[in-house]
Design a protein around this motif. Structure first.
Motif, PDB file in Angstrom:
ATOM      1  N   ASP B 232      35.468  43.098  36.614  1.00 35.16           N
ATOM      2  CA  ASP B 232      35.519  43.688  35.555  1.00 35.16           C
ATOM      3  C   ASP B 232      34.400  43.511  34.452  1.00 35.16           C
ATOM      4  OD1 ASP B 232      35.970  41.096  34.909  1.00 35.16           O
ATOM      5  OD2 ASP B 232      37.491  41.504  33.339  1.00 35.16           O
ATOM      6  N   ARG B 233      33.538  42.674  34.899  1.00 33.48           N
ATOM      7  CA  ARG B 233      32.120  42.564  34.238  1.00 33.48           C
ATOM      8  C   ARG B 233      31.232  41.542  35.173  1.00 33.48           C
ATOM      9  NH1 ARG B 233      35.724  39.309  30.007  1.00 33.48           N
ATOM     10  NH2 ARG B 233      37.041  40.486  31.152  1.00 33.48           N
ATOM     11  N   PRO B 234      30.070  41.509  34.767  1.00 29.40           N
ATOM     12  CA  PRO B 234      28.962  40.829  35.817  1.00 29.40           C
ATOM     13  C   PRO B 234      29.655  39.728  36.665  1.00 29.40           C
ATOM     14  CG  PRO B 234      27.843  41.698  33.846  1.00 29.40           C
ATOM     15  CD  PRO B 234      29.388  41.821  33.501  1.00 29.40           C
ATOM     16  N   GLU B 237      29.376  36.104  34.935  1.00 30.74           N
ATOM     17  CA  GLU B 237      29.897  35.681  33.900  1.00 30.74           C
ATOM     18  C   GLU B 237      31.290  34.656  34.203  1.00 30.74           C
ATOM     19  OE1 GLU B 237      30.715  38.517  31.036  1.00 30.74           O
ATOM     20  OE2 GLU B 237      28.566  39.231  30.934  1.00 30.74           O
ATOM     21  N   ASN B 238      31.314  33.781  33.618  1.00 32.87           N
ATOM     22  CA  ASN B 238      32.398  32.711  33.772  1.00 32.87           C
ATOM     23  C   ASN B 238      34.030  33.550  34.025  1.00 32.87           C
ATOM     24  OD1 ASN B 238      31.557  30.487  34.413  1.00 32.87           O
ATOM     25  ND2 ASN B 238      31.563  29.552  32.220  1.00 32.87           N
ATOM     26  N   ASP B 239      34.357  34.134  33.332  1.00 35.24           N
ATOM     27  CA  ASP B 239      35.739  34.911  33.253  1.00 35.24           C
ATOM     28  C   ASP B 239      35.869  36.222  34.022  1.00 35.24           C
ATOM     29  OD1 ASP B 239      34.085  35.692  31.214  1.00 35.24           O
ATOM     30  OD2 ASP B 239      35.653  35.463  29.836  1.00 35.24           O
ATOM     31  N   ALA B 240      34.750  36.549  34.953  1.00 33.59           N
ATOM     32  CA  ALA B 240      34.698  37.571  35.332  1.00 33.59           C
ATOM     33  C   ALA B 240      35.860  37.684  36.519  1.00 33.59           C
ATOM     34  CB  ALA B 240      33.365  38.050  36.279  1.00 33.59           C
ATOM     35  N   VAL B 241      36.611  38.925  36.540  1.00 31.69           N
ATOM     36  CA  VAL B 241      37.923  38.834  37.448  1.00 31.69           C
ATOM     37  C   VAL B 241      37.641  39.949  38.591  1.00 31.69           C
ATOM     38  CG1 VAL B 241      40.218  39.740  37.269  1.00 31.69           C
ATOM     39  CG2 VAL B 241      39.220  38.591  35.362  1.00 31.69           C
ATOM     40  N   LEU B 242      38.046  39.345  39.740  1.00 30.49           N
ATOM     41  CA  LEU B 242      37.652  40.326  40.874  1.00 30.49           C
ATOM     42  C   LEU B 242      38.744  41.224  40.829  1.00 30.49           C
ATOM     43  CD1 LEU B 242      36.086  40.810  43.568  1.00 30.49           C
ATOM     44  CD2 LEU B 242      37.967  39.438  44.703  1.00 30.49           C
ATOM     45  N   LEU B 243      38.263  42.690  40.827  1.00 31.24           N
ATOM     46  CA  LEU B 243      39.274  43.897  40.843  1.00 31.24           C
ATOM     47  C   LEU B 243      39.864  43.800  42.466  1.00 31.24           C
ATOM     48  CD1 LEU B 243      37.541  46.183  38.577  1.00 31.24           C
ATOM     49  CD2 LEU B 243      38.953  44.322  38.046  1.00 31.24           C
ATOM     50  N   LYS B 244      40.936  43.736  42.851  1.00 34.63           N
ATOM     51  CA  LYS B 244      41.410  43.563  44.290  1.00 34.63           C
ATOM     52  C   LYS B 244      41.791  44.995  44.924  1.00 34.63           C
ATOM     53  CE  LYS B 244      42.543  39.817  46.052  1.00 34.63           C
ATOM     54  NZ  LYS B 244      43.429  38.628  46.535  1.00 34.63           N
ATOM     55  N   LYS B 255      42.575  53.705  38.869  1.00 25.21           N
ATOM     56  CA  LYS B 255      43.415  52.648  37.980  1.00 25.21           C
ATOM     57  C   LYS B 255      43.341  51.456  38.918  1.00 25.21           C
ATOM     58  CE  LYS B 255      47.985  52.122  35.543  1.00 25.21           C
ATOM     59  NZ  LYS B 255      47.629  50.662  35.360  1.00 25.21           N
ATOM     60  N   VAL B 256      43.195  50.390  38.081  1.00 26.64           N
ATOM     61  CA  VAL B 256      43.221  48.986  38.736  1.00 26.64           C
ATOM     62  C   VAL B 256      44.456  48.630  38.853  1.00 26.64           C
ATOM     63  CG1 VAL B 256      42.600  46.559  38.636  1.00 26.64           C
ATOM     64  CG2 VAL B 256      40.723  48.098  37.995  1.00 26.64           C
ATOM     65  N   VAL B 257      45.052  48.426  40.212  1.00 27.48           N
ATOM     66  CA  VAL B 257      46.550  48.048  40.304  1.00 27.48           C
ATOM     67  C   VAL B 257      46.853  46.606  40.513  1.00 27.48           C
ATOM     68  CG1 VAL B 257      47.214  50.368  40.746  1.00 27.48           C
ATOM     69  CG2 VAL B 257      46.519  49.075  42.657  1.00 27.48           C
ATOM     70  N   ASN B 258      45.791  45.939  41.154  1.00 26.75           N
ATOM     71  CA  ASN B 258      45.786  44.325  41.327  1.00 26.75           C
ATOM     72  C   ASN B 258      44.532  43.865  40.944  1.00 26.75           C
ATOM     73  OD1 ASN B 258      46.158  41.983  42.160  1.00 26.75           O
ATOM     74  ND2 ASN B 258      46.511  42.476  44.474  1.00 26.75           N
ATOM     75  N   PRO B 259      44.235  42.887  40.092  1.00 29.97           N
ATOM     76  CA  PRO B 259      45.557  42.524  39.164  1.00 29.97           C
ATOM     77  C   PRO B 259      45.941  43.496  38.064  1.00 29.97           C
ATOM     78  CG  PRO B 259      43.142  41.594  38.483  1.00 29.97           C
ATOM     79  CD  PRO B 259      42.998  42.283  39.682  1.00 29.97           C
ATOM     80  N   GLY B 326      38.032  40.740  47.925  1.00 27.46           N
ATOM     81  CA  GLY B 326      37.325  41.733  48.119  1.00 27.46           C
ATOM     82  C   GLY B 326      37.805  42.996  47.202  1.00 27.46           C
ATOM     83  N   THR B 327      37.066  44.106  47.191  1.00 17.83           N
ATOM     84  CA  THR B 327      37.840  45.068  46.575  1.00 17.83           C
ATOM     85  C   THR B 327      38.415  46.440  47.425  1.00 17.83           C
ATOM     86  OG1 THR B 327      36.642  44.688  44.545  1.00 17.83           O
ATOM     87  CG2 THR B 327      37.576  46.758  44.781  1.00 17.83           C
ATOM     88  N   ILE B 328      39.383  46.918  47.324  1.00 15.87           N
ATOM     89  CA  ILE B 328      40.152  48.055  48.126  1.00 15.87           C
ATOM     90  C   ILE B 328      39.912  49.225  47.223  1.00 15.87           C
ATOM     91  CG2 ILE B 328      42.090  48.761  49.424  1.00 15.87           C
ATOM     92  CD1 ILE B 328      42.482  46.332  50.625  1.00 15.87           C
ATOM     93  N   ILE B 329      39.639  50.284  47.417  1.00 12.75           N
ATOM     94  CA  ILE B 329      39.728  51.336  46.685  1.00 12.75           C
ATOM     95  C   ILE B 329      40.557  52.493  47.654  1.00 12.75           C
ATOM     96  CG2 ILE B 329      38.373  53.191  45.515  1.00 12.75           C
ATOM     97  CD1 ILE B 329      36.308  50.902  45.111  1.00 12.75           C
ATOM     98  N   ARG B 330      41.533  52.877  47.219  1.00 12.04           N
ATOM     99  CA  ARG B 330      42.280  53.721  48.233  1.00 12.04           C
ATOM    100  C   ARG B 330      43.429  54.685  47.467  1.00 12.04           C
ATOM    101  NH1 ARG B 330      46.216  49.175  50.848  1.00 12.04           N
ATOM    102  NH2 ARG B 330      44.763  49.511  52.504  1.00 12.04           N
ATOM    103  N   PHE B 331      43.422  55.850  48.424  1.00 11.23           N
ATOM    104  CA  PHE B 331      44.197  56.962  47.580  1.00 11.23           C
ATOM    105  C   PHE B 331      45.700  56.607  47.444  1.00 11.23           C
ATOM    106  CE2 PHE B 331      46.609  60.958  48.522  1.00 11.23           C
ATOM    107  CZ  PHE B 331      46.024  61.761  47.341  1.00 11.23           C
ATOM    108  N   SER B 332      46.131  57.359  46.313  1.00 12.90           N
ATOM    109  CA  SER B 332      47.614  56.875  46.014  1.00 12.90           C
ATOM    110  C   SER B 332      48.131  58.322  45.442  1.00 12.90           C
ATOM    111  CB  SER B 332      47.752  55.605  45.139  1.00 12.90           C
ATOM    112  OG  SER B 332      48.809  55.585  44.622  1.00 12.90           O
TER     113      SER B 332
END
Lengths: 333, 333
Positions: B232-234, B237-244, B255-259, B326-332
């Protein structure tokens, strides 16, 4: 046959040059470039491409790759501003090179030319051959670019060249034409390609030249090789005679007119064909005759000599000086 | 747009893989390959290409080039006979790679991406860029071939890819398709190409992937990169969150669904766009969303990890394990 060439080409190609594998690689050393010859060929090509009367401009090196042992990139364009191109002084050339000591081992070890992609060794050999010949292509593109020639490497496989029992079945000449029209010099090469009968085969540089010459209609074609031209027997033999001029008829038949030998495609079989089992003199002349019968002069000449420079310059089109060494194959009514 | 794709493709492409430039080259060293990563990627690719249940067969090395310092050619096929191919066990993959520390200097120094071929520096930079990226392509083809993957280097320029203001204007996908159908793995790359408005530009590996995915319709697409996925950011950075997991709608909105963050393409501008000036998170997701909206899963994952192996294997198509990074980007719907 699928041609894919734009209908109204704006280009006027001056010359197609074949860099013979024997001239630019070291025949007896696997995958070794003949650096001195290649450098001389690049220099002569640049000279030849300059339009007559144009002042020789500063060479702009176009290979900005890192040199071995350096961590910096060599790029001598700091004094280049935003001015317009001066390369309109360059006339249009196409380069095709053979494989020499690249690709040959891989192709013959695996039998790629015979086809049969379903066999693991042929498939592996196909990949290995393409790696070797594209490696050579990259080195040749770099050598010409260092000399300021705006070269673009183009692999026939990628350009959609395919064959049908080794004859060209398709070729995307429109990309080649667009590349020339944009002021670049395409550099093609003998390649492993898909064959719609055999599965795969080797497309030789000579076949590529013939196809390009037929469709791009250059003013003349130069074959740069490692001997002075075509002889009546292997040039290593003491009494071998250099064939200086060969006349080609409309039907592709040919006759040696200088020196005055009784040597034509009709009697070559009995006179000299004995040593001609692997694409020797007769094959060379026949290939060149296929081009010359369309009115395109063909010069076969030793690379990196004053003779090759004169041939590349197009000096032989009007008259051939007595002190020029090489073979001219041209149309004669 | 000219497509040139055969109407009834017999192929069924399993996966298109992007080898990110940052993963396979050393970012801060000009024209240096990241050998360990590239070797690991090649090994994982080979594993992934083996059809489920097929016994791992002997690796047939397909790079028979001379090794530095040797005068001999390495060719370990002496025990290969004339038997039929066993590579039908391989499923169909296409590889596209970025440029990393190759080509970047040459392109940015000359401004090739902005066009203007009439300027000497742009023309020279175009040639220099192509030399650098085709050099990288050759090295990647060799690395995959050494691992027994039957790779064929294909430069977009030579395959007739052109652009119109940086959008793909033409591309000869028929040669790519024929290459796949013949049992090879095409390896394309970001390239300098002709642009019919700008004169020339840079065609990025990501645009190539999107175009190929749209027309070849693979089951899934994997982006191998040098971080664990999209944050969600570089990621530094310490508090960067991986968009799963990111869900993509029919219109390409996402839309990010996880987290469970409140992060969509509608509010990304105010939340995280500040650092996204040079093609960061939002650009990456948007590009991937253009693929995912056609029902093709996209995985963005760190190269040469267990996570990349699982993504390449296609293990994530049914369900995503908790311990997969990792990041999954899929149709929904």
């Amino acid at each position: 046959m699928e041609l894919n060439l734009p209908e109204s080409p704006t280009r006027s190609i001056r010359c197609i040059v074949k860099l013979g594998g024997a001239a630019i690689t070291r025949k007896n050393e696997l995958e070794e470039i003949h650096d001195e010859n290649l450098e001389a060929v690049a220099c002569q090509l640049r000279q030849a491409m300059m339009e007559e009367g144009s002042a020789p401009s500063k060479v702009i090196g176009m290979d900005w790759s890192k040199r071995p042992g350096s961590s910096e990139i060599a790029c001598d364009v700091d004094d280049l501003g935003d001015e317009e191109d001066s390369s309109s002084e360059f006339s249009k050339f196409v380069v095709v090179h053979g494989a020499g000591s690249f690709g040959h081992f891989q192709a013959s070890r695996s039998g790629v030319h015979k086809g049969g992609l379903e066999k693991p060794i042929v498939k592996a050999g196909f990949v290995a051959t393409r790696i070797s010949v594209t490696n050579l292509n990259l080195e040749i593109v770099r050598a010409l670019a260092r000399e300021g020639i705006p070269t673009i490497g183009m692999s026939p496989f990628s350009c959609g060249w395919t064959t049908s029992k080794r004859d060209v079945a398709s070729a995307d000449l429109s990309t080649v034409a667009k590349t020339i029209d944009s002021g670049f010099v395409p550099v093609l090469h003998g390649d492993a390609v898909l064959d719609n009968i055999l599965g795969c085969t080797i497309l030789s540089g000579d076949v590529i030249i013939r196809h390009l010459a037929h469709h791009l209609k250059p003013e003349y074609v130069v074959f740069l090789t490692d001997v002075y031209g075509v002889y009546d027997r292997p040039p290593s033999e003491n009494d071998a005679v250099l064939l200086k001029e060969i006349a080609v008829g409309e039907d592709g038949s040919w006759k040696v007119v200088n020196p005055a030998l009784d040597l034509t495609n009709k009697n070559v079989q009995t006179s000299v064909a004995a040593h001609d089992t692997t694409g020797g003199m007769e094959t060379k002349i026949s290939e060149a005759a296929m081009i010359a019968k369309h009115g395109i002069d063909v010069y076969i000449v030793k690379a990196a000599t004053t003779h090759s420079q004169r041939a590349l310059n197009g000096e032989l089109r009007e008259s051939v000086p007595e002190d020029w060494f090489g073979t001219i194959i041209r149309f004669s009514k």
